[in-house]
Motif scaffolding. Sequence first.
Motif, mmCIF file in Angstrom:
data_model
loop_
_atom_site.group_PDB
_atom_site.id
_atom_site.type_symbol
_atom_site.label_atom_id
_atom_site.label_comp_id
_atom_site.label_asym_id
_atom_site.label_seq_id
_atom_site.Cartn_x
_atom_site.Cartn_y
_atom_site.Cartn_z
ATOM 1 N N PRO A 86 0.832 -1.204 0.000
ATOM 2 C CA PRO A 86 0.000 0.000 0.000
ATOM 3 C C PRO A 86 0.870 1.260 0.000
ATOM 4 O O PRO A 86 2.063 1.211 0.293
ATOM 5 N N GLN A 244 -8.622 7.224 -9.453
ATOM 6 C CA GLN A 244 -9.426 6.372 -8.582
ATOM 7 C C GLN A 244 -10.170 7.272 -7.596
ATOM 8 O O GLN A 244 -9.605 8.233 -7.073
ATOM 9 N N THR A 284 -14.370 3.634 -6.641
ATOM 10 C CA THR A 284 -13.553 2.418 -6.627
ATOM 11 C C THR A 284 -13.148 1.994 -5.224
ATOM 12 O O THR A 284 -12.501 0.960 -5.074
ATOM 13 N N ALA A 285 -13.508 2.762 -4.208
ATOM 14 C CA ALA A 285 -13.057 2.417 -2.856
ATOM 15 C C ALA A 285 -13.951 3.072 -1.806
ATOM 16 O O ALA A 285 -14.654 4.048 -2.079
ATOM 17 N N THR A 326 -14.530 -4.571 -1.556
ATOM 18 C CA THR A 326 -14.072 -3.463 -2.382
ATOM 19 C C THR A 326 -12.789 -2.905 -1.789
ATOM 20 O O THR A 326 -12.406 -3.247 -0.667
ATOM 21 N N ASN A 327 -12.117 -2.044 -2.531
ATOM 22 C CA ASN A 327 -10.889 -1.431 -2.027
ATOM 23 C C ASN A 327 -11.191 -0.500 -0.859
ATOM 24 O O ASN A 327 -12.278 0.075 -0.768
ATOM 25 N N TRP A 329 -9.515 2.718 1.524
ATOM 26 C CA TRP A 329 -8.495 3.735 1.777
ATOM 27 C C TRP A 329 -8.615 4.173 3.237
ATOM 28 O O TRP A 329 -9.640 4.726 3.639
ATOM 29 N N LYS A 376 -7.299 -5.646 0.638
ATOM 30 C CA LYS A 376 -7.788 -4.676 -0.335
ATOM 31 C C LYS A 376 -7.473 -3.232 0.050
ATOM 32 O O LYS A 376 -7.901 -2.300 -0.634
ATOM 33 N N THR A 377 -6.725 -3.047 1.142
ATOM 34 C CA THR A 377 -6.378 -1.686 1.562
ATOM 35 C C THR A 377 -5.258 -1.146 0.679
ATOM 36 O O THR A 377 -4.173 -1.713 0.623
ATOM 37 N N GLN A 378 -5.524 -0.026 0.012
ATOM 38 C CA GLN A 378 -4.581 0.560 -0.937
ATOM 39 C C GLN A 378 -3.777 1.708 -0.348
ATOM 40 O O GLN A 378 -2.615 1.906 -0.716
#
Length: 515
Positions: A86, A244, A284-285, A326-327, A329, A376-378
Amino acid sequence: MIKWFNNINYRKFILPALLFVSPFIYCSNNNNTENQKSSLQRQEKQNSEKRQPLSLLSSGENNLSDANTPNNIIIANLEGEPRSLPLYGFNGNISKGPSWSNSNFRDSVVSLHLKVIRYPGGTISNFWDWRKGSLIDSMQGFKNKESNQKISSPNTLKDLQLLVKQSNCDVIFTLNMLTSTVEDQIEMLEKAKSLGIPIKWIELGNEYNNKESEGRKKFINAIEYGRTCVQWIKPIKSKFPNAQIAVVGGNKAYSPESRKWNAMVMQNASLTSNNATLKSISSTALIAHLYPLPINVIDNSGINFQKLYTEFQSEFIKGGFNTVNTNIWITEYNILWSAGKKKGIDNSTTLKNTLKWSQTLATLLMTSECTSLSNKTQLILNHNIANIQSFAAINTKENNKKMPSGIGMELWLRASDNMIDIQKIKFGADNSQIKDYEIFGWKFSNNTSSSLLIVNLTGTPITVDLKKLLNNQKDCTIRFADKNDIVMGGINIQTKNIPIEDKIEFPPYSVATIK
């Protein structure tokens, strides 16, 4: 010059069915006899009061005795498969501090090796005039707790450009959906792009799910907010198709509607749609903000790492992030030091913890949890880069000294510098794994090299067999201090460099980087 004393005071520690003797190294920052005496007295106190067997620091089964080899050595292995690293950085609210145009402040921030900064910050973004680099002139009927506070220095896009050029960091733009328009915010993004700031990450507002948020006046529920997000996403995507975009996430317990916030937002912002047309204008997140309360993580010895570990996971689960596909943040996280008396907290004593080595270790533990709770944490951003001392990474009131939070983040960021993948380290046998609130670690890697970060959160030294993890690393640096030592600006942190060996002993309350 730091002197090391290799033969002073051996201590015996009783572990289940075992007895071992561990030497400890003492150091003094100068040759003065009184300073040496003070250092030794403090170490003696630490030895007698805090160096308990690991089994006494754990609840439930005795993890250490089952996980160790007959020689009291914990075996380290890699867990699972590597995944993409990440981006780590900071929430960038600097309304009370100097602007990014201040080179001394900027140099201090860049030295942390941040990879992403959030602009203009959190709640302040709801009232931000990007042309002025300050608050809007009229609150438009909304209330802002920061509206009566003068912005110390304007923080314009040109100022932000200086940080981006010097650090090569990404920017998360938190758009003002409360007191601005989508057209105006697109102009901001276009201006930033013209200044050479890439438009990669966009947040649609800040904390509109909170009961006290002024956003609740404009977006009366998650459905209304989600539908408005689609109206914003479509024109933004037409201008910045590769950007994104994330929407405010986090279930809340104060109403039936808020308990389903994530599902309602995701449905109405087309986040879960399989329709290709809707996907092209979808977010997207989900955005997560994680803040365990001090009252739930502090005991008579200060920050309790087991309680912090449990409470941080609880915050993630209560927000519903453990069930979303889902992603994610995480654009703010820390202990909620600002909770104050309304949460039954005595700030006069509680806030002293923010100056201690325990806060450095807590920051590392929370960063580790942010990384491990979802694959899924970006994005993972610590709160905050400056401003209020209790949250700050850099103390702008004290000559830009690094605060314990900043020290912890720098250790993580330097260990992962120039890496592209990350993989968790597990300690002990599969059926008796040591808990992260005792010792945790990560391996960072790229195509040609790797590094390790290992953190001992206990009051006892731990020897680890790293043979399965080592791959031509050349340097091991261990930093440690008494758990409750004041460490602002790096004082009282002891550092030693040791040769790389298969088995390494990690001192109590230590952070090791192996490169």
